[in-house]
Design a protein around this motif. Structure first.
Motif, mmCIF file in Angstrom:
data_model
loop_
_atom_site.group_PDB
_atom_site.id
_atom_site.type_symbol
_atom_site.label_atom_id
_atom_site.label_comp_id
_atom_site.label_asym_id
_atom_site.label_seq_id
_atom_site.Cartn_x
_atom_site.Cartn_y
_atom_site.Cartn_z
ATOM 1 N N UNK A 32 0.800 -1.212 -0.364
ATOM 2 C CA UNK A 32 0.325 0.047 0.161
ATOM 3 C C UNK A 32 0.653 1.638 -0.285
ATOM 4 N N UNK A 33 2.167 1.075 0.730
ATOM 5 C CA UNK A 33 3.045 2.356 1.005
ATOM 6 C C UNK A 33 3.599 3.362 -0.526
ATOM 7 N N UNK A 34 3.799 1.636 -0.816
ATOM 8 C CA UNK A 34 4.852 1.380 -2.196
ATOM 9 C C UNK A 34 3.508 1.727 -3.459
ATOM 10 N N UNK A 35 2.596 1.386 -3.432
ATOM 11 C CA UNK A 35 1.377 2.045 -4.522
ATOM 12 C C UNK A 35 0.645 3.496 -4.813
ATOM 13 N N UNK A 36 0.846 3.830 -3.039
ATOM 14 C CA UNK A 36 0.218 5.585 -2.600
ATOM 15 C C UNK A 36 1.698 6.660 -3.010
ATOM 16 N N UNK A 37 2.684 6.092 -3.361
ATOM 17 C CA UNK A 37 4.111 6.870 -3.518
ATOM 18 C C UNK A 37 4.400 6.965 -2.453
ATOM 19 N N UNK A 38 4.485 6.295 -1.190
ATOM 20 C CA UNK A 38 4.627 7.295 0.298
ATOM 21 C C UNK A 38 6.350 6.794 0.394
ATOM 22 N N UNK A 39 6.828 7.815 1.717
ATOM 23 C CA UNK A 39 7.972 7.558 1.356
ATOM 24 C C UNK A 39 8.343 6.302 2.440
ATOM 25 N N UNK A 58 12.140 -2.467 -3.789
ATOM 26 C CA UNK A 58 12.105 -1.883 -5.246
ATOM 27 C C UNK A 58 11.634 -2.772 -6.076
ATOM 28 N N UNK A 59 11.659 -4.124 -5.749
ATOM 29 C CA UNK A 59 10.724 -5.441 -6.378
ATOM 30 C C UNK A 59 9.144 -4.969 -6.580
ATOM 31 N N UNK A 60 9.293 -4.525 -5.551
ATOM 32 C CA UNK A 60 6.964 -4.125 -5.805
ATOM 33 C C UNK A 60 6.684 -2.455 -6.248
ATOM 34 N N UNK A 61 7.959 -1.676 -7.062
ATOM 35 C CA UNK A 61 7.120 -0.567 -7.583
ATOM 36 C C UNK A 61 7.221 -0.464 -8.943
ATOM 37 N N UNK A 62 6.182 -0.286 -9.287
ATOM 38 C CA UNK A 62 6.166 -0.461 -11.200
ATOM 39 C C UNK A 62 7.619 0.001 -11.820
ATOM 40 N N UNK A 63 7.794 -1.837 -12.368
ATOM 41 C CA UNK A 63 9.006 -1.434 -13.230
ATOM 42 C C UNK A 63 9.386 -0.589 -14.561
ATOM 43 N N UNK A 64 7.552 0.418 -14.865
ATOM 44 C CA UNK A 64 8.121 1.697 -15.732
ATOM 45 C C UNK A 64 8.297 3.286 -15.280
ATOM 46 N N UNK A 78 16.540 -7.480 -13.559
ATOM 47 C CA UNK A 78 14.681 -8.045 -13.717
ATOM 48 C C UNK A 78 14.262 -6.234 -13.080
ATOM 49 N N UNK A 79 13.359 -5.407 -13.474
ATOM 50 C CA UNK A 79 12.841 -3.950 -12.662
ATOM 51 C C UNK A 79 13.513 -2.717 -12.689
ATOM 52 N N UNK A 80 14.815 -2.796 -13.105
ATOM 53 C CA UNK A 80 15.927 -2.080 -12.599
ATOM 54 C C UNK A 80 16.132 -1.591 -14.127
ATOM 55 N N UNK A 81 15.103 -1.459 -15.475
ATOM 56 C CA UNK A 81 16.032 -1.533 -16.684
ATOM 57 C C UNK A 81 15.260 -0.236 -16.406
ATOM 58 N N UNK A 82 15.069 0.768 -16.098
ATOM 59 C CA UNK A 82 14.450 2.457 -16.093
ATOM 60 C C UNK A 82 15.546 2.777 -15.132
ATOM 61 N N UNK A 83 16.225 1.764 -14.248
ATOM 62 C CA UNK A 83 17.517 3.099 -13.323
ATOM 63 C C UNK A 83 18.913 3.744 -13.417
#
Length: 198
Positions: A32-39, A58-64, A78-83
């Motif tokens: 919920x915290x990741x989806x809501x973009x909480x710190x 980090x694995x729960x963050x949208x890969x885009x 995987x998941x770090x293509x945009x890092x």
């Protein structure tokens, strides 16, 4: 010279849950915290535990999402293509802040930063108006402001209040490792335990 091997398989909250390291309640609150973009500020005495939690989050963050990342175990995968990887020392420079403001990052990640680096990363997140996931070694979550270099009680209270206004979730680990984590909000400048039974 120091060699640190990157994680070869992506970490996830689900993997931690499968092993019994965290509960359904922890997973739900952290997702919920990741989806809501909480710190999210992760603290504790063991760097390995905090590293595992940072990578699972980090694995729960949208890969885009475009991530600005600092940490020994982050590598292309995987998941770090945009890092974009940065060194922790860079966060202390004005030029770095200016460059980051032009690049349109969606989130900033700091793995196991020292107190001053964690504070500078939190300030950078506020400047860029993007959420952060930061981990920093700390034995007592009630002393988070002391870790981050706050010198007076008034400064510490103001800092904790600013973290609360920024919607920070504090994840505190213990000597027992990932098997014993607690989630706190920072209401009124004091850490308050999040009830996992609800």
């Amino acid at each position: 010279l120091r060699f640190v091997r990157p994680f070869l398989t992506p970490m996830s909250l689900a993997k931690l849950q499968e092993t019994g390291a965290i509960t359904d309640g922890h997973v739900a609150e952290l997702q919920k915290a990741i989806s809501a973009r909480r710190n999210i500020l992760i603290t504790g005495p063991k760097a390995a535990t905090m590293t595992l939690l940072v990578h699972s989050l980090v694995g729960a963050i949208d890969p885009s999402e475009r991530l600005l990342v600092s940490g020994d175990r982050f590598a292309d995968g995987p998941g770090l293509e945009n890092a974009t990887i940065f060194t922790a020392r860079a966060v202390h420079t004005h030029d770095f802040s200016e460059a980051c403001s032009q690049m349109g990052f969606d989130r900033i990640i700091l793995e196991n930063g020292a107190g001053d680096t964690a504070a500078a990363t939190i300030e950078l997140g506020a400047l860029l108006q993007i959420p952060f996931v930061v981990s920093a070694r700390l034995n007592d979550p009630s002393n988070v402001s002391a870790l981050l270099g706050m010198s007076t009680a008034e400064t510490r209270l103001a800092f904790l209040d600013s973290l609360n206004r920024a919607g920070v979730i504090l994840v505190a680990t213990s000597d027992a490792g990932v098997d014993s984590i607690s989630l706190f909000t920072l209401e009124g400048g004091e850490p308050k335990l999040v009830d996992m039974s609800a």
